[in-house]
Design a protein around this motif. Sequence first.
Motif, PDB file in Angstrom:
ATOM      1  N   VAL A 153       0.849  -1.196   0.000  1.00  0.00           N
ATOM      2  CA  VAL A 153       0.000   0.000   0.000  1.00  0.00           C
ATOM      3  C   VAL A 153       0.881   1.242   0.000  1.00  0.00           C
ATOM      4  O   VAL A 153       1.853   1.327   0.752  1.00  0.00           O
ATOM      5  CB  VAL A 153      -0.922   0.007   1.237  1.00  0.00           C
ATOM      6  N   SER A 154       0.529   2.195  -0.876  1.00  0.00           N
ATOM      7  CA  SER A 154       1.289   3.448  -0.909  1.00  0.00           C
ATOM      8  C   SER A 154       0.390   4.587  -1.385  1.00  0.00           C
ATOM      9  O   SER A 154      -0.586   4.364  -2.096  1.00  0.00           O
ATOM     10  CB  SER A 154       2.491   3.316  -1.848  1.00  0.00           C
ATOM     11  N   HIS A 155       0.721   5.814  -0.983  1.00  0.00           N
ATOM     12  CA  HIS A 155       0.009   6.967  -1.548  1.00  0.00           C
ATOM     13  C   HIS A 155       0.972   7.793  -2.393  1.00  0.00           C
ATOM     14  O   HIS A 155       0.657   8.877  -2.845  1.00  0.00           O
ATOM     15  CB  HIS A 155      -0.605   7.818  -0.426  1.00  0.00           C
ATOM     16  N   ASP A 156       2.171   7.213  -2.602  1.00  0.00           N
ATOM     17  CA  ASP A 156       3.246   7.955  -3.240  1.00  0.00           C
ATOM     18  C   ASP A 156       3.536   7.343  -4.615  1.00  0.00           C
ATOM     19  O   ASP A 156       4.000   6.219  -4.726  1.00  0.00           O
ATOM     20  CB  ASP A 156       4.477   7.869  -2.317  1.00  0.00           C
ATOM     21  N   ILE A 157       3.221   8.118  -5.662  1.00  0.00           N
ATOM     22  CA  ILE A 157       3.373   7.594  -7.028  1.00  0.00           C
ATOM     23  C   ILE A 157       4.821   7.194  -7.320  1.00  0.00           C
ATOM     24  O   ILE A 157       5.081   6.192  -7.968  1.00  0.00           O
ATOM     25  CB  ILE A 157       2.832   8.621  -8.068  1.00  0.00           C
ATOM     26  N   ASP A 158       5.778   7.976  -6.798  1.00  0.00           N
ATOM     27  CA  ASP A 158       7.187   7.653  -7.059  1.00  0.00           C
ATOM     28  C   ASP A 158       7.539   6.292  -6.466  1.00  0.00           C
ATOM     29  O   ASP A 158       8.234   5.481  -7.078  1.00  0.00           O
ATOM     30  CB  ASP A 158       8.103   8.729  -6.464  1.00  0.00           C
ATOM     31  N   GLU A 198       4.856   1.358 -16.423  1.00  0.00           N
ATOM     32  CA  GLU A 198       5.031   1.996 -17.739  1.00  0.00           C
ATOM     33  C   GLU A 198       3.685   2.424 -18.324  1.00  0.00           C
ATOM     34  O   GLU A 198       3.521   3.545 -18.792  1.00  0.00           O
ATOM     35  CB  GLU A 198       5.712   1.031 -18.728  1.00  0.00           C
ATOM     36  N   ARG A 199       2.720   1.488 -18.277  1.00  0.00           N
ATOM     37  CA  ARG A 199       1.401   1.771 -18.861  1.00  0.00           C
ATOM     38  C   ARG A 199       0.688   2.866 -18.072  1.00  0.00           C
ATOM     39  O   ARG A 199       0.018   3.708 -18.660  1.00  0.00           O
ATOM     40  CB  ARG A 199       0.544   0.498 -18.883  1.00  0.00           C
ATOM     41  N   LYS A 235       8.911  10.816 -14.703  1.00  0.00           N
ATOM     42  CA  LYS A 235       8.827   9.629 -13.845  1.00  0.00           C
ATOM     43  C   LYS A 235       9.088   8.361 -14.646  1.00  0.00           C
ATOM     44  O   LYS A 235       9.731   7.431 -14.163  1.00  0.00           O
ATOM     45  CB  LYS A 235       7.457   9.543 -13.182  1.00  0.00           C
ATOM     46  N   ALA A 236       8.573   8.385 -15.876  1.00  0.00           N
ATOM     47  CA  ALA A 236       8.752   7.198 -16.709  1.00  0.00           C
ATOM     48  C   ALA A 236      10.237   6.924 -16.930  1.00  0.00           C
ATOM     49  O   ALA A 236      10.654   5.771 -17.077  1.00  0.00           O
ATOM     50  CB  ALA A 236       8.037   7.378 -18.047  1.00  0.00           C
ATOM     51  N   LEU A 237      11.020   8.009 -16.930  1.00  0.00           N
ATOM     52  CA  LEU A 237      12.467   7.819 -17.144  1.00  0.00           C
ATOM     53  C   LEU A 237      13.122   7.054 -16.000  1.00  0.00           C
ATOM     54  O   LEU A 237      14.170   6.445 -16.179  1.00  0.00           O
ATOM     55  CB  LEU A 237      13.156   9.174 -17.312  1.00  0.00           C
ATOM     56  N   THR A 238      12.520   7.117 -14.799  1.00  0.00           N
ATOM     57  CA  THR A 238      13.124   6.402 -13.667  1.00  0.00           C
ATOM     58  C   THR A 238      13.024   4.892 -13.860  1.00  0.00           C
ATOM     59  O   THR A 238      13.705   4.135 -13.181  1.00  0.00           O
ATOM     60  CB  THR A 238      12.443   6.760 -12.331  1.00  0.00           C
ATOM     61  N   ASP A 267      22.585   3.745 -13.672  1.00  0.00           N
ATOM     62  CA  ASP A 267      21.807   4.954 -13.379  1.00  0.00           C
ATOM     63  C   ASP A 267      20.534   4.947 -14.221  1.00  0.00           C
ATOM     64  O   ASP A 267      20.499   4.411 -15.339  1.00  0.00           O
ATOM     65  CB  ASP A 267      22.630   6.207 -13.727  1.00  0.00           C
ATOM     66  N   SER A 268      19.477   5.574 -13.664  1.00  0.00           N
ATOM     67  CA  SER A 268      18.235   5.647 -14.419  1.00  0.00           C
ATOM     68  C   SER A 268      18.358   6.729 -15.490  1.00  0.00           C
ATOM     69  O   SER A 268      19.227   7.607 -15.419  1.00  0.00           O
ATOM     70  CB  SER A 268      17.068   5.962 -13.494  1.00  0.00           C
ATOM     71  N   LEU A 269      17.463   6.664 -16.476  1.00  0.00           N
ATOM     72  CA  LEU A 269      17.475   7.677 -17.533  1.00  0.00           C
ATOM     73  C   LEU A 269      17.182   9.053 -16.950  1.00  0.00           C
ATOM     74  O   LEU A 269      17.666  10.064 -17.450  1.00  0.00           O
ATOM     75  CB  LEU A 269      16.443   7.323 -18.615  1.00  0.00           C
ATOM     76  N   ARG A 270      16.411   9.074 -15.872  1.00  0.00           N
ATOM     77  CA  ARG A 270      16.095  10.354 -15.250  1.00  0.00           C
ATOM     78  C   ARG A 270      17.368  10.989 -14.676  1.00  0.00           C
ATOM     79  O   ARG A 270      17.607  12.177 -14.847  1.00  0.00           O
ATOM     80  CB  ARG A 270      15.064  10.154 -14.143  1.00  0.00           C
ATOM     81  N   THR A 271      18.153  10.162 -13.997  1.00  0.00           N
ATOM     82  CA  THR A 271      19.417  10.646 -13.450  1.00  0.00           C
ATOM     83  C   THR A 271      20.319  11.132 -14.585  1.00  0.00           C
ATOM     84  O   THR A 271      20.971  12.178 -14.484  1.00  0.00           O
ATOM     85  CB  THR A 271      20.115   9.508 -12.676  1.00  0.00           C
ATOM     86  N   ALA A 272      20.332  10.372 -15.686  1.00  0.00           N
ATOM     87  CA  ALA A 272      21.184  10.721 -16.822  1.00  0.00           C
ATOM     88  C   ALA A 272      20.765  12.064 -17.421  1.00  0.00           C
ATOM     89  O   ALA A 272      21.596  12.940 -17.674  1.00  0.00           O
ATOM     90  CB  ALA A 272      21.115   9.616 -17.867  1.00  0.00           C
ATOM     91  N   LEU A 273      19.434  12.228 -17.595  1.00  0.00           N
ATOM     92  CA  LEU A 273      18.933  13.474 -18.174  1.00  0.00           C
ATOM     93  C   LEU A 273      19.284  14.654 -17.272  1.00  0.00           C
ATOM     94  O   LEU A 273      19.728  15.717 -17.736  1.00  0.00           O
ATOM     95  CB  LEU A 273      17.422  13.390 -18.378  1.00  0.00           C
ATOM     96  N   SER A 274      19.091  14.430 -15.969  1.00  0.00           N
ATOM     97  CA  SER A 274      19.403  15.477 -15.012  1.00  0.00           C
ATOM     98  C   SER A 274      20.876  15.863 -15.083  1.00  0.00           C
ATOM     99  O   SER A 274      21.225  17.049 -15.073  1.00  0.00           O
ATOM    100  CB  SER A 274      19.032  15.009 -13.604  1.00  0.00           C
ATOM    101  N   ALA A 275      21.732  14.868 -15.206  1.00  0.00           N
ATOM    102  CA  ALA A 275      23.167  15.137 -15.273  1.00  0.00           C
ATOM    103  C   ALA A 275      23.522  15.886 -16.557  1.00  0.00           C
ATOM    104  O   ALA A 275      24.340  16.808 -16.556  1.00  0.00           O
ATOM    105  CB  ALA A 275      23.941  13.819 -15.187  1.00  0.00           C
TER     106      ALA A 275
END
Lengths: 318, 239
Positions: free
Chosen positions: A199-204, A229-230, A251-254, A279-287
């Motif tokens: 159970v979570s309320h946190d999308i991440d 993904e979907r 988020k999808a990049l993570t 590393d995730s794509l999100r981390t890569a994009l951020s870098a």
Amino acid sequence: MNSAADIVFDEATKTYPGSVRPALDALSLTVPAGEICVLLGSSGCGKTTALTLVNRLTELTGGDIRIDGTSIREQDVIALRRGIGYVIQQAGLFPHLTIAQNIATVPQVLGWPKPRIEDRVRELLELVGLPHGEYGDRYPAQLSGGQQQRVGIARALAADPPIMLMDEPFGALDPVTREHMQDEFLRLHAQVRKTTLFVSHDIDEAVRMGDRIAVLAEGGKLLQYDTPERILHAPADDYVARFVGTDRGLKALTLRRLSDLTLEPYAGGANGTALRADDSLRTALSALLAAGADRLPVTDADGHPVGTVTVDLIREAA
Amino acid sequence: MTPMATGPVIPDFGTVSPCVRDNGLFCADWFAANWSSVFWPALAQHVRLTVIAVGIGFALAFALALLAHFRRWLVRPLGGLASFLYTIPPLALFTLLVPVTGLSVLTAEIALVAYTLMVLFKSTLAGLAEVPEAVRRAGLGMGLTRREILVRIELPLALPAIVSGLRVATVTTISVVEIAAFIIDQGLGSPIIQGLQSPFNTQFIGAGLLAVALALAADGLIVLAGRLLTPWATMRRSA
């Protein structure tokens, strides 16, 4: 001992006494054996109700839930619960028992012989990264919040149940510890493969943890049950889209790692710090954005170059 | 008139110390000389009366508290009854019981037990109720039976509250036992009452000091036992 079991919600409904509207409205979904299903929603959407219906801390008022094909209604409630690991937000450790005694509780009531219990406790403490010699004889109050929750997870795993129920287990932890615990649990899950309802309320958190996510809305209605993904790429309706947030593209990049991409060949000393293949794509994009660069080198865990990532590669992958 | 006596009118007490002759506040020599005939028996009786009263009172209160813990509607009537017994002044309760059970140890014990009930009942019940909901829920969720939750979780966690109840009950009983000397010739109350009727100080001051020492020692022992039984409660501070 026990392999994982699948969990089938079949029009599972709960209406609390004195309430007209159901807290959970005819929930139907299947959690395949060994997968993590995150029940996601804001408060009052019935996600905790759905969870506690499985171990009958809450009793169904309609429909059915089957574990490995057997209705939970047909099982003795105590035996049912002893076959399900249950982890709650504040860990709920017994403050008067040592860490080892906490973990030993269910094996003890199941009547395991002492040496077997001791071996199991040692094994589990090792598994959650708290060596028995150092932590076994401590009391819960002597541990940090994150350590307590590791013990909570070890205790839930004690009798090797095929199913784990986790009710916002990391909700009370600070963000850094929470992220660390999420990774730890994923590592652990890769080893033990318990069918897990989370159970979570946190999308991440849901995107990180879930093989599948069930998005619930107020009144206990299931809006979408799908892979992360979907859910991110094709939200079923506006409510889900709003809930996952306008940054769902990010988020999808993570969900994807650099190692998933076909990188450009390593071109030598590009500027900026090298990225790691895991590393995730999100981390890569951020870098990339932070370095103001179009391309950055990527290395493996040992620092050997494996290729080059570009902004275009990430855009194509997204 | 014939002479009443030929010998000395004042009986011969033998040689007495200056302290006894001058009726000092506390004469250690007299106290020591009378330890085995007066003070030790009185102390032993006092301990016995207290232990029996607290023992029976705890057994009763504990059983009633468990009953009320599982049948919540019993909390008010049982708590009310115990509180009512507690409000009756000890001497009044003794005299009320004398016509029924006589000037006996039984009378004293009935009254003494009645006084322990309220504090022991309420502290046990409060200790059981204080168990955090998350802890109880975790126990229930992992498949412990109601009985296992009681024995493995609720009772151990209620121990600190039970121990503080026992401290109050024991110290209170030690004082009330002194009043019981009005109906039975037992306990440290007896030398105190007798001592008060004579001008000699050492008897009632000695008995009084013993009663204070007994209360302090009993309290200390219970605290110590409580610490040994609940190592986790003291660990918390060293965390």
